[in-house]
Each structure stands twice: as structure tokens, then as C-alpha cells.
Design a protein around this motif. Structure first.
Motif, mmCIF file in Angstrom:
data_model
loop_
_atom_site.group_PDB
_atom_site.id
_atom_site.type_symbol
_atom_site.label_atom_id
_atom_site.label_comp_id
_atom_site.label_asym_id
_atom_site.label_seq_id
_atom_site.Cartn_x
_atom_site.Cartn_y
_atom_site.Cartn_z
ATOM 1 N N SER A 61 -8.928 -5.647 0.131
ATOM 2 C CA SER A 61 -8.732 -4.203 0.257
ATOM 3 C C SER A 61 -7.430 -3.736 -0.371
ATOM 4 N N LYS A 62 -6.416 -4.617 -0.427
ATOM 5 C CA LYS A 62 -5.122 -4.236 -0.957
ATOM 6 C C LYS A 62 -4.937 -4.755 -2.379
ATOM 7 N N SER A 64 -1.724 -5.401 -5.308
ATOM 8 C CA SER A 64 -0.274 -5.501 -5.418
ATOM 9 C C SER A 64 0.147 -5.486 -6.882
ATOM 10 N N THR A 131 -6.154 4.326 -5.991
ATOM 11 C CA THR A 131 -5.879 3.156 -5.152
ATOM 12 C C THR A 131 -4.372 2.939 -4.982
ATOM 13 N N GLU A 134 0.684 -1.901 -3.836
ATOM 14 C CA GLU A 134 1.925 -2.316 -3.202
ATOM 15 C C GLU A 134 2.889 -2.858 -4.258
#
Length: 211
Positions: A61-62, A64, A131, A134
Motif C-alpha cells: 500500500s505504501k 517510498s 499516491t 514516503e
């Protein structure tokens, strides 16, 4: 514009002996290795003032910044390349598959990363990828850098540019570090923000400075 450097007698291109005057300018290396005989073609160097990183959604889901950098440096297969070493050892001239690998040959004092959020859809329409990516306050580029670069590979985040809006219009805000404080600039409005607010923004450009 990128600039390819001349070949040396050793069959490799060499970067300039002195760093360029522009603090944003670094060097990318590109190598091609034959999948059959493992022979590598001369290394190529190209200048860059910024790196444009595709924002591809992973299975998790994440997403970077490190994931985007890995995707940018990921090796790729190049077909139908002449290999002089293979040609010497066989009676016929055959095309070979080569593996292309990118690497940072020389890091700039100030590194600018552009996050490619604008994409073309299959139906021909322009879209923007919202989106959240990070990104760290401290960035270690050791695994993406050639061993010949002896400069520090640790960078501190100095500024973030955020684009608010869609693919065809919108508004830019800038978050800039001032000592231990972060400042947001939006047109004529200038006000302090927390580190958390900076890290939660939708980064369009990231600017790091060598530690």
C-alpha cells in the motif's frame, strides 16, 4: 542536455577531471554487458541536473523514495546488440542480448529529484498520480553510487515542492528548511510548519544537500 564523453584508449569514457560549476550537476553511468560472453561495452557517462523518477504503484500500500530510486536504477534487457567478442569466436555475426545498468558515477553537491506524477492513460487522457510517497529527511545513496565517487553519499533534505491540483492546472507550494525550522511558501503567504506536515505532503520535487 546530456553530453556524451569521448572514448579513451582503454575503451571507456571518462568523466571530467573537475566537477562542473553547476552545484546541481552530476554524472550518470550506463553499462551494457553481453548475456552470452559477459563482455561489457565501454561505460558511458552523461550529465544530469535532476533525476526524474517514475511513481509506480507497488504491490504494497505504501510507496517510498527508495522504491522509486530502485526502479530508476533497475537493470533492463536490450536486444539485438552487436558483440565484438562473440563475433570473434563464431563464424557468423549474431545479435546478442545485453543487460543495461544505470549507476550514479558522480553525485552533485545538491541533488534534485523530480517525481513524475503526470501520466498518460490508455484512452489518451492525461492524469495525475496522487499516491503519497514516503521520503526521508536523511538520504543515503551509497548503493546507487559507483565506488569511484569518494565524496559523501549522505544527503539532508533542504526543500520540497508540492503541486496541488490536477494534471493541467494547479498551484505550487514550497517547504524550505531554515535551520531547525521548516517554512512553507505559497504565493505571498509565508508561515512556519512542522516536520510532520512536510513529510505528509505530496512531493513533486525533492532537493537534498550533501552532508
Amino acid at each position: 542536455r546530456s553530453k556524451q564523453l569521448v572514448l579513451t584508449r582503454m575503451g571507456h569514457t571518462l568523466p571530467p577531471s573537475r566537477p562542473p560549476a553547476c552545484p546541481l550537476r552530476g554524472l550518470l553511468t550506463s553499462t551494457l554487458m553481453c548475456c552470452q560472453c559477459k563482455h561489457s561495452l565501454p561505460t558511458r557517462y552523461e550529465y544530469f541536473d535532476s533525476l526524474s523518477l517514475p511513481l509506480k504503484q507497488p504491490l504494497m500500500s505504501k510507496i517510498s523514495l527508495d522504491y522509486c530510486l530502485q526502479g530508476y536504477m533497475l537493470s533492463e534487457l536490450v536486444s539485438n546488440v552487436d558483440c565484438t567478442f562473440c563475433t570473434k569466436n563464431c563464424s557468423t555475426k549474431e545479435k546478442r542480448n545485453f543487460v543495461k545498468q544505470l549507476c550514479i558515477g558522480r553525485l552533485p553537491p545538491c541533488l534534485t529529484l523530480h517525481i513524475m506524477r503526470t501520466v498518460w492513460l490508455p484512452d489518451g487522457l492525461l492524469s495525475k498520480n496522487h499516491t503519497h510517497m514516503e521520503f526521508p529527511l536523511s538520504l543515503d545513496l551509497t548503493k546507487y553510487t559507483a565506488h569511484t565517487d569518494q565524496n559523501s553519499r549522505i544527503y539532508n533534505l533542504q526543500a520540497v515542492v508540492e503541486h496541488l491540483g490536477g494534471p493541467e492546472s494547479g498551484h505550487y507550494c514550497t517547504y524550505r528548511r531554515h535551520g531547525s525550522q521548516w517554512i512553507c511558501t505559497s504565493d505571498t503567504a509565508v508561515y512556519p510548519v512542522s516536520r510532520t506536515e512536510v513529510l505528509q505532503c505530496q512531493a513533486y520535487m525533492l532537493m537534498y544537500q550533501r552532508r
